[in-house]
Motif scaffolding. Structure first.
Motif, PDB file in Angstrom:
ATOM      1  N   GLY A  92       0.710  -1.253   0.059  1.00 25.62           N
ATOM      2  CA  GLY A  92      -0.005  -0.050  -0.119  1.00 25.62           C
ATOM      3  C   GLY A  92       0.852   1.488  -0.021  1.00 25.62           C
ATOM      4  O   GLY A  92       0.424   2.524  -0.312  1.00 25.62           O
ATOM      5  N   VAL A  93       2.129   1.069   0.276  1.00 26.77           N
ATOM      6  CA  VAL A  93       2.909   2.252   0.196  1.00 26.77           C
ATOM      7  C   VAL A  93       2.992   3.258  -1.003  1.00 26.77           C
ATOM      8  O   VAL A  93       2.898   4.397  -1.030  1.00 26.77           O
ATOM      9  CB  VAL A  93       4.395   2.032   0.648  1.00 26.77           C
ATOM     10  N   GLY A  94       3.122   2.607  -2.266  1.00 27.65           N
ATOM     11  CA  GLY A  94       3.247   3.240  -3.498  1.00 27.65           C
ATOM     12  C   GLY A  94       1.726   3.564  -3.950  1.00 27.65           C
ATOM     13  O   GLY A  94       1.555   4.730  -4.394  1.00 27.65           O
ATOM     14  N   SER A  95       0.627   2.809  -3.640  1.00 23.72           N
ATOM     15  CA  SER A  95      -0.793   3.300  -4.162  1.00 23.72           C
ATOM     16  C   SER A  95      -1.199   4.203  -3.262  1.00 23.72           C
ATOM     17  O   SER A  95      -2.223   5.069  -3.715  1.00 23.72           O
ATOM     18  CB  SER A  95      -1.519   1.936  -4.131  1.00 23.72           C
ATOM     19  N   THR A  96      -0.630   4.552  -2.122  1.00 21.98           N
ATOM     20  CA  THR A  96      -1.269   5.710  -1.364  1.00 21.98           C
ATOM     21  C   THR A  96      -0.725   6.871  -1.836  1.00 21.98           C
ATOM     22  O   THR A  96      -1.529   8.207  -1.727  1.00 21.98           O
ATOM     23  CB  THR A  96      -0.910   5.480   0.217  1.00 21.98           C
ATOM     24  N   VAL A  97       0.565   6.898  -2.390  1.00 21.18           N
ATOM     25  CA  VAL A  97       1.066   8.120  -2.604  1.00 21.18           C
ATOM     26  C   VAL A  97       0.327   9.029  -3.737  1.00 21.18           C
ATOM     27  O   VAL A  97       0.079  10.364  -3.462  1.00 21.18           O
ATOM     28  CB  VAL A  97       2.725   8.129  -3.154  1.00 21.18           C
ATOM     29  N   PRO A  98      -0.154   8.490  -4.669  1.00 18.25           N
ATOM     30  CA  PRO A  98      -1.109   9.298  -5.807  1.00 18.25           C
ATOM     31  C   PRO A  98      -2.377   9.760  -5.016  1.00 18.25           C
ATOM     32  O   PRO A  98      -3.014  10.546  -5.683  1.00 18.25           O
ATOM     33  CB  PRO A  98      -1.454   8.309  -6.857  1.00 18.25           C
ATOM     34  N   GLN A  99      -2.628   9.226  -4.109  1.00 22.86           N
ATOM     35  CA  GLN A  99      -4.380   9.535  -3.327  1.00 22.86           C
ATOM     36  C   GLN A  99      -3.755  10.598  -2.613  1.00 22.86           C
ATOM     37  O   GLN A  99      -4.894  11.257  -2.024  1.00 22.86           O
ATOM     38  CB  GLN A  99      -4.621   8.081  -2.477  1.00 22.86           C
ATOM     39  N   VAL A 100      -2.513  10.849  -1.944  1.00 21.06           N
ATOM     40  CA  VAL A 100      -2.405  11.894  -0.916  1.00 21.06           C
ATOM     41  C   VAL A 100      -1.465  13.279  -1.488  1.00 21.06           C
ATOM     42  O   VAL A 100      -1.569  14.055  -1.137  1.00 21.06           O
ATOM     43  CB  VAL A 100      -1.862  11.388   0.295  1.00 21.06           C
ATOM     44  N   ALA A 101      -1.280  12.990  -2.981  1.00 22.96           N
ATOM     45  CA  ALA A 101      -0.417  14.230  -3.508  1.00 22.96           C
ATOM     46  C   ALA A 101      -0.771  14.131  -5.013  1.00 22.96           C
ATOM     47  O   ALA A 101      -0.542  13.246  -5.701  1.00 22.96           O
ATOM     48  CB  ALA A 101       1.007  13.885  -3.422  1.00 22.96           C
ATOM     49  N   SER A 102      -0.731  15.369  -5.595  1.00 21.81           N
ATOM     50  CA  SER A 102      -1.114  15.521  -7.141  1.00 21.81           C
ATOM     51  C   SER A 102      -0.011  15.612  -7.447  1.00 21.81           C
ATOM     52  O   SER A 102       0.344  15.182  -8.945  1.00 21.81           O
ATOM     53  CB  SER A 102      -2.039  16.851  -7.028  1.00 21.81           C
ATOM     54  N   ASP A 103       1.294  15.955  -7.055  1.00 19.53           N
ATOM     55  CA  ASP A 103       2.633  15.975  -7.762  1.00 19.53           C
ATOM     56  C   ASP A 103       3.297  14.612  -7.209  1.00 19.53           C
ATOM     57  O   ASP A 103       4.080  14.732  -6.039  1.00 19.53           O
ATOM     58  CB  ASP A 103       3.557  17.256  -7.275  1.00 19.53           C
ATOM     59  N   VAL A 104       3.141  13.505  -7.834  1.00 19.96           N
ATOM     60  CA  VAL A 104       3.592  12.491  -7.303  1.00 19.96           C
ATOM     61  C   VAL A 104       5.095  12.440  -7.275  1.00 19.96           C
ATOM     62  O   VAL A 104       5.786  11.812  -6.326  1.00 19.96           O
ATOM     63  CB  VAL A 104       3.166  11.125  -8.224  1.00 19.96           C
ATOM     64  N   GLN A 105       5.747  12.652  -8.205  1.00 19.85           N
ATOM     65  CA  GLN A 105       7.387  12.751  -8.047  1.00 19.85           C
ATOM     66  C   GLN A 105       7.997  13.616  -7.055  1.00 19.85           C
ATOM     67  O   GLN A 105       8.770  13.134  -6.390  1.00 19.85           O
ATOM     68  CB  GLN A 105       7.881  13.325  -9.498  1.00 19.85           C
ATOM     69  N   ARG A 106       7.159  14.854  -6.875  1.00 19.45           N
ATOM     70  CA  ARG A 106       7.747  15.505  -5.689  1.00 19.45           C
ATOM     71  C   ARG A 106       7.312  14.826  -4.467  1.00 19.45           C
ATOM     72  O   ARG A 106       8.331  15.163  -3.429  1.00 19.45           O
ATOM     73  CB  ARG A 106       7.121  16.977  -5.942  1.00 19.45           C
ATOM     74  N   ALA A 107       6.559  14.406  -4.413  1.00 20.16           N
ATOM     75  CA  ALA A 107       5.976  13.451  -3.005  1.00 20.16           C
ATOM     76  C   ALA A 107       6.959  12.395  -2.835  1.00 20.16           C
ATOM     77  O   ALA A 107       7.760  12.117  -1.664  1.00 20.16           O
ATOM     78  CB  ALA A 107       4.653  12.896  -3.221  1.00 20.16           C
ATOM     79  N   ASN A 108       7.381  11.577  -3.865  1.00 21.36           N
ATOM     80  CA  ASN A 108       8.137  10.522  -3.675  1.00 21.36           C
ATOM     81  C   ASN A 108       9.562  10.990  -3.284  1.00 21.36           C
ATOM     82  O   ASN A 108      10.390  10.192  -2.723  1.00 21.36           O
ATOM     83  CB  ASN A 108       8.190   9.622  -5.185  1.00 21.36           C
ATOM     84  N   ALA A 109      10.146  12.013  -4.049  1.00 22.69           N
ATOM     85  CA  ALA A 109      11.296  12.617  -3.739  1.00 22.69           C
ATOM     86  C   ALA A 109      11.408  13.317  -2.127  1.00 22.69           C
ATOM     87  O   ALA A 109      12.373  12.991  -1.564  1.00 22.69           O
ATOM     88  CB  ALA A 109      11.739  13.794  -4.643  1.00 22.69           C
ATOM     89  N   THR A 110      10.479  13.677  -1.670  1.00 20.42           N
ATOM     90  CA  THR A 110      10.080  14.330  -0.062  1.00 20.42           C
ATOM     91  C   THR A 110      10.493  13.130   0.677  1.00 20.42           C
ATOM     92  O   THR A 110      11.100  13.285   1.446  1.00 20.42           O
ATOM     93  CB  THR A 110       8.829  15.015  -0.146  1.00 20.42           C
ATOM     94  N   LEU A 111       9.606  12.135   0.301  1.00 23.62           N
ATOM     95  CA  LEU A 111       9.623  10.849   1.187  1.00 23.62           C
ATOM     96  C   LEU A 111      10.850  10.403   1.341  1.00 23.62           C
ATOM     97  O   LEU A 111      11.513   9.666   2.215  1.00 23.62           O
ATOM     98  CB  LEU A 111       8.479   9.713   0.653  1.00 23.62           C
ATOM     99  N   LYS A 112      11.515  10.260   0.150  1.00 31.03           N
ATOM    100  CA  LYS A 112      12.921   9.639  -0.063  1.00 31.03           C
ATOM    101  C   LYS A 112      14.153  10.552   0.652  1.00 31.03           C
ATOM    102  O   LYS A 112      14.820   9.808   1.385  1.00 31.03           O
ATOM    103  CB  LYS A 112      13.394   9.445  -1.557  1.00 31.03           C
ATOM    104  N   VAL A 113      14.069  11.613   0.720  1.00 27.45           N
ATOM    105  CA  VAL A 113      14.718  12.757   1.491  1.00 27.45           C
ATOM    106  C   VAL A 113      14.707  12.373   3.023  1.00 27.45           C
ATOM    107  O   VAL A 113      15.588  11.976   3.811  1.00 27.45           O
ATOM    108  CB  VAL A 113      14.807  13.959   1.259  1.00 27.45           C
ATOM    109  N   ALA A 114      13.402  12.340   3.333  1.00 26.60           N
ATOM    110  CA  ALA A 114      12.822  12.027   4.783  1.00 26.60           C
ATOM    111  C   ALA A 114      13.535  10.755   5.087  1.00 26.60           C
ATOM    112  O   ALA A 114      14.204  10.247   6.366  1.00 26.60           O
ATOM    113  CB  ALA A 114      11.629  12.052   4.996  1.00 26.60           C
ATOM    114  N   GLU A 115      13.276   9.583   4.357  1.00 28.84           N
ATOM    115  CA  GLU A 115      13.998   8.237   4.616  1.00 28.84           C
ATOM    116  C   GLU A 115      15.438   8.140   4.741  1.00 28.84           C
ATOM    117  O   GLU A 115      16.063   7.575   5.711  1.00 28.84           O
ATOM    118  CB  GLU A 115      13.507   7.326   3.577  1.00 28.84           C
ATOM    119  N   SER A 116      16.262   8.964   4.017  1.00 30.89           N
ATOM    120  CA  SER A 116      17.722   9.064   3.961  1.00 30.89           C
ATOM    121  C   SER A 116      17.680   9.715   5.535  1.00 30.89           C
ATOM    122  O   SER A 116      18.876   9.264   6.109  1.00 30.89           O
ATOM    123  CB  SER A 116      18.175   9.840   2.940  1.00 30.89           C
ATOM    124  N   LEU A 117      17.375  10.685   5.796  1.00 31.17           N
ATOM    125  CA  LEU A 117      17.354  11.180   7.064  1.00 31.17           C
ATOM    126  C   LEU A 117      17.263  10.372   8.114  1.00 31.17           C
ATOM    127  O   LEU A 117      18.077  10.440   9.143  1.00 31.17           O
ATOM    128  CB  LEU A 117      16.805  12.641   7.292  1.00 31.17           C
TER     129      LEU A 117
END
Length: 413
Positions: free
Chosen positions: A134-159
């Motif tokens: 469900g991690v991937g399928s939820t992103v398009p439902q909570v963000a209209s800008d999917v790429q920016r959302a994924n990048a933001t989550l990736k930065v947070a994960e790295s931190l």
């Protein structure tokens, strides 16, 4: 090859800012739980070593978790499509809250029997298998800008990967592993509460009919009908065996011998800093051909392995690891965006399950053969040279498949 339309929502995607109420809740859920995961690995390793179970015990415990995820994640994808991803994720967080809480109690009251640790890790892996599709399928439902959302989550994960062990290490030393497991349990409670508060737009026709086996077969048909998707997973299978699997045990050995144990942490931190950089670039750079751009970035990844294999000076090694981390993170953003914007919502959870399962199943094989391969090739350096060659060849393979090279982002990105 099927050129399926991207996921469609009952309500049209708006051009609203990224930080909506739902994205803030989802971001908090993912960030907090990733912080807990990062602490858990440190607590587990140090707790088992202190309990006298040794490195082999750590390996068996992690293997119990990984095997459980790999075997059950396909069923998690079907159940997420049947009962909605959010319900499965909330249930999985509740289960992990209880399991990590039990682990905390076991370590706080004494030395737990090893079989109990294995059972808890296997059950925790099963819960993760129910959560992850469900991690991937939820992103398009909570963000209209999917790429920016994924990048933001990736930065947070790295931190979180950087901060988690730094917090867990001193806590284990001062208060014991049980306290860290207790904090990990609390992160799952926070994650579950945030997911419970989400107000998601319903996906059209998301509930599949028929038996579990029928739904698994349907997911497999959807998966194999997309050449770009299964081709990447085939390439990643070779990467798991020849690159990702051997890299951790052999890379750690070579770095420790060449620069000392303390410097290993510095090198890994450099890689982590690189993943933050790659995520930030992923927020700004928006290529139409996502996998082609991601494959170009992945050309940076083998540089870190090459510097380890050649016993390069520490400064060169750190710089190469920063570049390697950046390349990996940018690829990850492009890959997640490609999947979430090119696959229909009703099958996205099942396809994500096949994708994750295919990506991780080969890594334990690579870890298992790292030792014998070192003996066969005459040392860790020689095996790592093979890893470098396979990594570069995998990038060439990505470019050589037209379906990968030509894939464009879907409109929901």
């Amino acid at each position: 090859m099927s050129d399926a339309a991207p996921a469609t929502l009952d309500a049209p995607l708006s051009k609203s800012p990224l930080w909506t109420r739902d994205f803030r809740l989802y971001f908090t859920a993912r960030t907090v739980s990733m912080f807990g995961d990062a602490m858990m690995h440190t607590a587990l390793t140090m707790g088992l070593l202190e309990a006298g179970y040794g490195p082999a015990g750590v390996g068996f415990a992690l293997a119990a978790w990984t095997a459980s995820v790999a075997v059950l994640i396909l069923f998690g994808g079907v159940l997420a499509d049947k009962f909605t991803a959010r319900r499965m994720m909330i249930g999985a967080d509740a289960a992990r809250f209880l399991l990590q809480g039990l682990m905390a109690v076991l370590f706080l009251v004494g030395t737990p029997p090893f079989w109990q640790i294995l059972v808890i890790m296997a059950l925790s892996g099963a819960a993760t298998a129910m959560f992850q599709p469900g991690v991937g399928s939820t992103v398009p439902q909570v963000a209209s800008d999917v790429q920016r959302a994924n990048a933001t989550l990736k930065v947070a994960e790295s931190l979180m990967v950087l901060i988690g062990p730094a917090v867990a290490g001193p806590l284990v030393a001062v208060a014991g592993a049980g306290v860290v497991f207790g904090l990990d349990a609390a992160t799952f409670a926070v994650s579950g509460l945030c997911l419970l508060l989400l107000r998601l737009r319903p996906l059209a026709d998301v509930v599949p009919e028929g038996s579990m086996l029928r739904n698994l077969r349907e997911g497999w048909r959807e998966f194999r009908s997309r050449t770009w998707l299964w081709s990447v997973i085939v390439i990643w299978t070779f990467m798991g065996i020849c690159v990702f699997g051997p890299m951790l045990p052999l890379g750690a050995t070579v770095i420790r011998d060449a620069h000392g144990a303390a410097m290993y942490g510095v090198v890994m931190s450099a890689y982590g800093a690189g993943t933050i950089l790659g995520g930030l670039v992923g927020m700004r750079l928006r290529p139409r051909r996502t996998l082609l751009a991601g494959g170009c970035a992945m050309l940076l990844y083998p540089l870190g392995i090459l510097m380890i294999a050649t016993a390069a000076p520490l400064g060169m090694l750190i710089a190469a690891e920063v570049l390697a981390g950046a390349g990996w993170a940018f690829w990850s953003v492009m890959w997640a965006t490609s999947i979430q914007t090119n696959i229909p919502g009703p099958v996205l959870n099942r396809i994500t399950a096949y994708e994750v399962s295919g990506s991780i199943m080969s890594v334990p094989v690579g870890q298992a053969i790292a030792g014998p391969a070192m003996l066969l090739f005459g040392g860790p350096h020689q095996v790592l040279f093979v890893s470098v060659a396979v990594s570069f060849a995998s990038c060439v393979a990505l470019f050589s498949v037209p379906a990968i090279r030509r894939l464009r982002r879907g409109p929901a990105s």
